[in-house]
Design a protein around this motif. Structure first.
Motif, PDB file in Angstrom:
ATOM      1  N   GLY A 238       0.826  -1.213   0.000  1.00 51.37           N
ATOM      2  CA  GLY A 238       0.000   0.000   0.000  1.00 51.37           C
ATOM      3  C   GLY A 238       0.858   1.260   0.000  1.00 51.37           C
ATOM      4  O   GLY A 238       2.093   1.186   0.026  1.00 51.37           O
ATOM      5  N   THR A 239       0.196   2.407   0.005  1.00 52.41           N
ATOM      6  CA  THR A 239       0.913   3.679  -0.119  1.00 52.41           C
ATOM      7  C   THR A 239       1.851   3.941   1.057  1.00 52.41           C
ATOM      8  O   THR A 239       2.986   4.392   0.859  1.00 52.41           O
ATOM      9  CB  THR A 239      -0.108   4.833  -0.208  1.00 52.41           C
ATOM     10  OG1 THR A 239      -1.095   4.491  -1.171  1.00 52.41           O
ATOM     11  CG2 THR A 239       0.553   6.127  -0.615  1.00 52.41           C
TER      12      THR A 239
ATOM     13  N   GLN B  83      -0.858  -0.981  -4.417  1.00 53.24           N
ATOM     14  CA  GLN B  83      -1.342   0.374  -4.698  1.00 53.24           C
ATOM     15  C   GLN B  83      -1.341   0.559  -6.211  1.00 53.24           C
ATOM     16  O   GLN B  83      -0.446   0.081  -6.903  1.00 53.24           O
ATOM     17  CB  GLN B  83      -0.458   1.421  -4.027  1.00 53.24           C
ATOM     18  CG  GLN B  83       1.011   1.378  -4.407  1.00 53.24           C
ATOM     19  CD  GLN B  83       1.766   2.645  -3.994  1.00 53.24           C
ATOM     20  OE1 GLN B  83       1.316   3.751  -4.250  1.00 53.24           O
ATOM     21  NE2 GLN B  83       2.910   2.480  -3.360  1.00 53.24           N
ATOM     22  N   ARG B  84      -2.346   1.271  -6.688  1.00 53.42           N
ATOM     23  CA  ARG B  84      -2.524   1.383  -8.130  1.00 53.42           C
ATOM     24  C   ARG B  84      -2.026   2.730  -8.639  1.00 53.42           C
ATOM     25  O   ARG B  84      -1.777   3.636  -7.857  1.00 53.42           O
ATOM     26  CB  ARG B  84      -4.009   1.265  -8.474  1.00 53.42           C
ATOM     27  CG  ARG B  84      -4.658   0.055  -7.857  1.00 53.42           C
ATOM     28  CD  ARG B  84      -6.164   0.121  -7.975  1.00 53.42           C
ATOM     29  NE  ARG B  84      -6.705   1.300  -7.329  1.00 53.42           N
ATOM     30  CZ  ARG B  84      -7.936   1.744  -7.522  1.00 53.42           C
ATOM     31  NH1 ARG B  84      -8.746   1.106  -8.340  1.00 53.42           N
ATOM     32  NH2 ARG B  84      -8.365   2.801  -6.893  1.00 53.42           N
ATOM     33  N   GLU B  85      -1.925   2.832  -9.944  1.00 49.91           N
ATOM     34  CA  GLU B  85      -1.682   4.089 -10.680  1.00 49.91           C
ATOM     35  C   GLU B  85      -0.291   4.676 -10.489  1.00 49.91           C
ATOM     36  O   GLU B  85       0.182   5.428 -11.330  1.00 49.91           O
ATOM     37  CB  GLU B  85      -2.733   5.170 -10.320  1.00 49.91           C
ATOM     38  CG  GLU B  85      -4.141   4.797 -10.725  1.00 49.91           C
ATOM     39  CD  GLU B  85      -5.067   4.669  -9.540  1.00 49.91           C
ATOM     40  OE1 GLU B  85      -4.713   5.115  -8.441  1.00 49.91           O
ATOM     41  OE2 GLU B  85      -6.148   4.075  -9.697  1.00 49.91           O
TER      42      GLU B  85
ATOM     43  N   TRP C  96       0.353   7.806  -7.004  1.00 48.95           N
ATOM     44  CA  TRP C  96      -0.981   8.060  -7.567  1.00 48.95           C
ATOM     45  C   TRP C  96      -1.499   9.429  -7.126  1.00 48.95           C
ATOM     46  O   TRP C  96      -2.309  10.037  -7.807  1.00 48.95           O
ATOM     47  CB  TRP C  96      -1.953   6.945  -7.181  1.00 48.95           C
ATOM     48  CG  TRP C  96      -2.093   6.711  -5.714  1.00 48.95           C
ATOM     49  CD1 TRP C  96      -1.273   5.953  -4.924  1.00 48.95           C
ATOM     50  CD2 TRP C  96      -3.101   7.240  -4.840  1.00 48.95           C
ATOM     51  NE1 TRP C  96      -1.703   5.980  -3.618  1.00 48.95           N
ATOM     52  CE2 TRP C  96      -2.822   6.752  -3.537  1.00 48.95           C
ATOM     53  CE3 TRP C  96      -4.196   8.057  -5.020  1.00 48.95           C
ATOM     54  CZ2 TRP C  96      -3.603   7.078  -2.432  1.00 48.95           C
ATOM     55  CZ3 TRP C  96      -4.994   8.376  -3.910  1.00 48.95           C
ATOM     56  CH2 TRP C  96      -4.689   7.888  -2.650  1.00 48.95           C
TER      57      TRP C  96
ATOM     58  N   ASP D 151      -5.095  -3.177  -5.402  1.00 52.44           N
ATOM     59  CA  ASP D 151      -5.538  -3.366  -4.013  1.00 52.44           C
ATOM     60  C   ASP D 151      -7.038  -3.179  -3.793  1.00 52.44           C
ATOM     61  O   ASP D 151      -7.691  -3.991  -3.119  1.00 52.44           O
ATOM     62  CB  ASP D 151      -4.708  -2.520  -3.028  1.00 52.44           C
ATOM     63  CG  ASP D 151      -4.686  -1.030  -3.328  1.00 52.44           C
ATOM     64  OD1 ASP D 151      -5.392  -0.580  -4.239  1.00 52.44           O
ATOM     65  OD2 ASP D 151      -3.934  -0.310  -2.623  1.00 52.44           O
TER      66      ASP D 151
ATOM     67  N   THR E  56      -5.511   5.438   2.749  1.00 53.77           N
ATOM     68  CA  THR E  56      -4.966   6.786   2.601  1.00 53.77           C
ATOM     69  C   THR E  56      -6.020   7.633   1.884  1.00 53.77           C
ATOM     70  O   THR E  56      -6.351   8.737   2.296  1.00 53.77           O
ATOM     71  CB  THR E  56      -3.697   6.717   1.729  1.00 53.77           C
ATOM     72  OG1 THR E  56      -2.871   5.692   2.245  1.00 53.77           O
ATOM     73  CG2 THR E  56      -2.961   8.026   1.706  1.00 53.77           C
ATOM     74  N   GLY E  57      -6.507   7.073   0.773  1.00 49.51           N
ATOM     75  CA  GLY E  57      -7.677   7.631   0.093  1.00 49.51           C
ATOM     76  C   GLY E  57      -8.799   6.618   0.281  1.00 49.51           C
ATOM     77  O   GLY E  57      -8.673   5.685   1.070  1.00 49.51           O
TER      78      GLY E  57
ATOM     79  N   ASN F 271     -12.933   7.150  -6.880  1.00 48.39           N
ATOM     80  CA  ASN F 271     -11.713   7.191  -6.086  1.00 48.39           C
ATOM     81  C   ASN F 271     -11.613   8.547  -5.387  1.00 48.39           C
ATOM     82  O   ASN F 271     -11.678   9.571  -6.042  1.00 48.39           O
ATOM     83  CB  ASN F 271     -10.537   6.996  -7.048  1.00 48.39           C
ATOM     84  CG  ASN F 271      -9.301   6.579  -6.316  1.00 48.39           C
ATOM     85  OD1 ASN F 271      -8.608   7.424  -5.795  1.00 48.39           O
ATOM     86  ND2 ASN F 271      -9.030   5.305  -6.275  1.00 48.39           N
TER      87      ASN F 271
HETATM   88  O1  LIG Z   1      -2.455   2.603  -0.514  1.00 49.14           O
HETATM   89  P1  LIG Z   1      -3.926   2.539  -0.480  1.00 49.14           P
HETATM   90  O2  LIG Z   1      -4.427   1.306   0.174  1.00 49.14           O
HETATM   91  O3  LIG Z   1      -4.550   3.784   0.044  1.00 49.14           O
HETATM   92  O4  LIG Z   1      -4.426   2.379  -2.018  1.00 49.14           O
HETATM   93  C1  LIG Z   1      -4.050   3.301  -2.986  1.00 49.14           C
HETATM   94  C2  LIG Z   1      -4.921   3.106  -4.206  1.00 49.14           C
HETATM   95  O5  LIG Z   1      -4.691   1.905  -4.850  1.00 49.14           O
HETATM   96  C3  LIG Z   1      -4.747   4.241  -5.172  1.00 49.14           C
HETATM   97  O6  LIG Z   1      -5.647   4.115  -6.235  1.00 49.14           O
END
Ligand SMILES: O=P(O)(O)OC[C@H](O)CO
Length: 471
Positions: A10-11, A78-80, A99, A232, A254-255, A290
């Motif tokens: 994750g982030t 984590q995406r993007e 992201w 994720d 986080t988001g 998102n």
């Molecule tokens: O790191 P997270 O769990 O907040 O996830 C981040 C998301 O994948 C962003 O799109």
């Protein structure tokens, strides 16, 4: 005992969980990951740190579970966010552009007329927004050597796990780039040209079950297959048993990501992204909104009020029955779904002589709940008969979950596990081996306590605050 070791990269945190065939977590390890904001709009991470922390937690988890019981790995990531590295040395060519990074906002705004924006949205399901990967990829590839390649975090992890042999991307992650065509399930040449990205720099898209290769890196047992990779938020949907139309989930990280599975249907909604949840034998699509700042908005408010974190913020917020007229719109770096306004700014409105830090604290929890409600209501016309499935760290806040039920006017089921992304990735990995583990059970239920006129008043006040945050 047979286990899958699932990594959740994750982030701000990297976790690994060993999950057995009954869905029980038998080992767990985690490590924080740094993130910096070196300039306005720039949000960066260190690719080497992401990798070393991931190996560290995987190794500790495999060790605790017993290497001989591990059938394979699963990844939720984590995406993007975008990583660029040199194909010959494997060394990153710069920081990871998170992201959350919006440095390409102005460029994105000049990229095209309404027709181009429509083309991008029609083919990828996404708005032309700097949150997604393609503008970041274009940015890191400017003036880059021909040996520089790019990928998302799953690509980077798979490249390193497999001893620099696989330059690949999981299809659901690819669908978050602005380059992947949802109906044809491949990179789109017109979009590559629009963003000026050379095809040879891109990873090869693979199904969510791969093949992704086997471990061949220092620090981990050799030869473990990577059985499944999921973005994720998509993994969390799978953990909830989603994918079949109707289930709506919100992940509070986080988001926040709000998703509704639509099965094999490609649905479209104003202000909401359409995305590929995962690609097994056939695609499973989802609608998604998102939100950039939710858990991090709580952390930010805590810092501004001189508090150690979100738990202390919750205690302060609980000292008042409501936020008074105070509303906080955490539009740092613009607003995501359903508004998609990069020009919006973070705003606290309604301050008066009687406002206290407790009102501001309360407004921060309201902000998280209202942002989620904005997205749910853009996806589902009438929320009163449904349920929202919730997961993620901030669901530990009873205040937040009760506020969520109140502003949405529907029941909120909070997952018993806080590690839904890892759980969903493990479900996918077991499924690739012909073993179905159950969706994660709910651990807490919240029912609305406000009547509809109170709810309407609160939603109207929030809408007014959002309007003020936008130019
Ligand atoms: O790191 P997270 O769990 O907040 O996830 C981040 C998301 O994948 C962003 O799109």
């Amino acid at each position: 005992m047979t286990v899958v070791v699932a990594l959740d990269q994750g982030t701000t945190n990297t976790k690994a969980l060993a999950i057995d065939v009954s869905g029980r977590v038998v080992a767990k390890a985690s490590a924080p990951v740094g993130i910096t904001t070196p300039a306005a709009g720039s949000v960066e991470q260190d690719a080497e740190e992401i990798w070393t922390r991931s190996v560290d937690v995987l190794a500790r988890c495999i060790d605790e579970a017993g290497a001989s019981s591990v059938v394979g790995l699963a990844i939720a990531n984590q995406r993007e966010s975008v990583v660029a590295w040199d194909r010959s040395t494997g060394a990153p060519t710069g920081p990871v552009l998170s992201w959350q990074d919006s440095r390409t906002a102005e460029w994105c705004a000049t990229l095209g007329d309404a027709q181009t924006v429509g083309l991008v949205q029609g083919r990828t399901g996404l708005p032309l927004d700097p949150m997604f990967s393609a503008p970041k990829m274009a940015w890191v590839l400017r003036d880059a050597d021909p040996s520089t390649v790019v990928g998302t975090v799953d690509s980077w992890l798979l490249w390193n796990l497999t001893g620099s042999t696989e330059h690949v991307i999981e299809a659901g992650n690819a669908s978050r780039t602005l380059l992947y065509r949802l109906d044809k399930l491949c990179w789109d040449d017109d979009l590559l040209a629009l963003f000026g990205i050379r095809p040879s720099a891109l990873p090869e898209p693979r199904r969510s079950h791969g093949p992704f290769g086997r471990t061949a890196c220092e620090g981990l047992p050799r030869g473990l297959p990577v059985l499944a990779v999921l973005a994720d938020s998509h993994a969390a949907l799978r953990g909830h048993g989603g994918g079949t139309p109707g289930i709506v989930k919100a992940t509070y990280g986080t988001g926040s990501s709000v998703m509704r599975g639509t099965g094999s249907d490609l649905e479209h909604r104003q202000g909401i992204a359409t995305t590929l949840a995962w690609l097994d034998e056939s695609p499973t699509y989802a609608l998604e909104g998102n939100i950039r700042y939710s858990g991090s908005a709580l952390e930010w408010t805590a810092r501004m009020l001189g508090l150690p974190g979100a738990v202390a913020l919750g205690e302060l917020a609980a000292q008042v029955p409501h936020a008074g007229d105070v509303a906080f719109v955490p539009a740092f770096g613009g607003l995501g779904a359903p508004h998609w306004d990069p020009s919006a700014v973070g705003t606290i409105t309604g301050l008066g002589a009687r406002s206290t830090p407790a009102h501001v604290a309360r407004a921060a929890f309201d902000a998280v709940a209202h942002q989620v409600a904005d997205v749910v209501q853009a996806m589902v016309a009438d929320t009163s008969h449904g349920r929202l499935r919730a997961d993620g760290g901030a669901t530990a806040s009873r205040l937040l979950m009760q506020t969520q039920a109140d502003v949405l006017g529907c029941q909120v089921d909070v997952a018993a596990t806080e590690d839904m992304a890892a759980y969903g990735a493990a479900r996918a990995a077991f499924s690739s081996q012909g073993v179905e583990i159950p969706p994660a059970p709910a651990g807490g239920l919240y029912v609305p306590r406000k009547d509809s006129s109170d709810r309407d008043r609160a939603r109207t006040a929030w809408a007014r605050a959002v309007a003020r945050a936008r130019y």
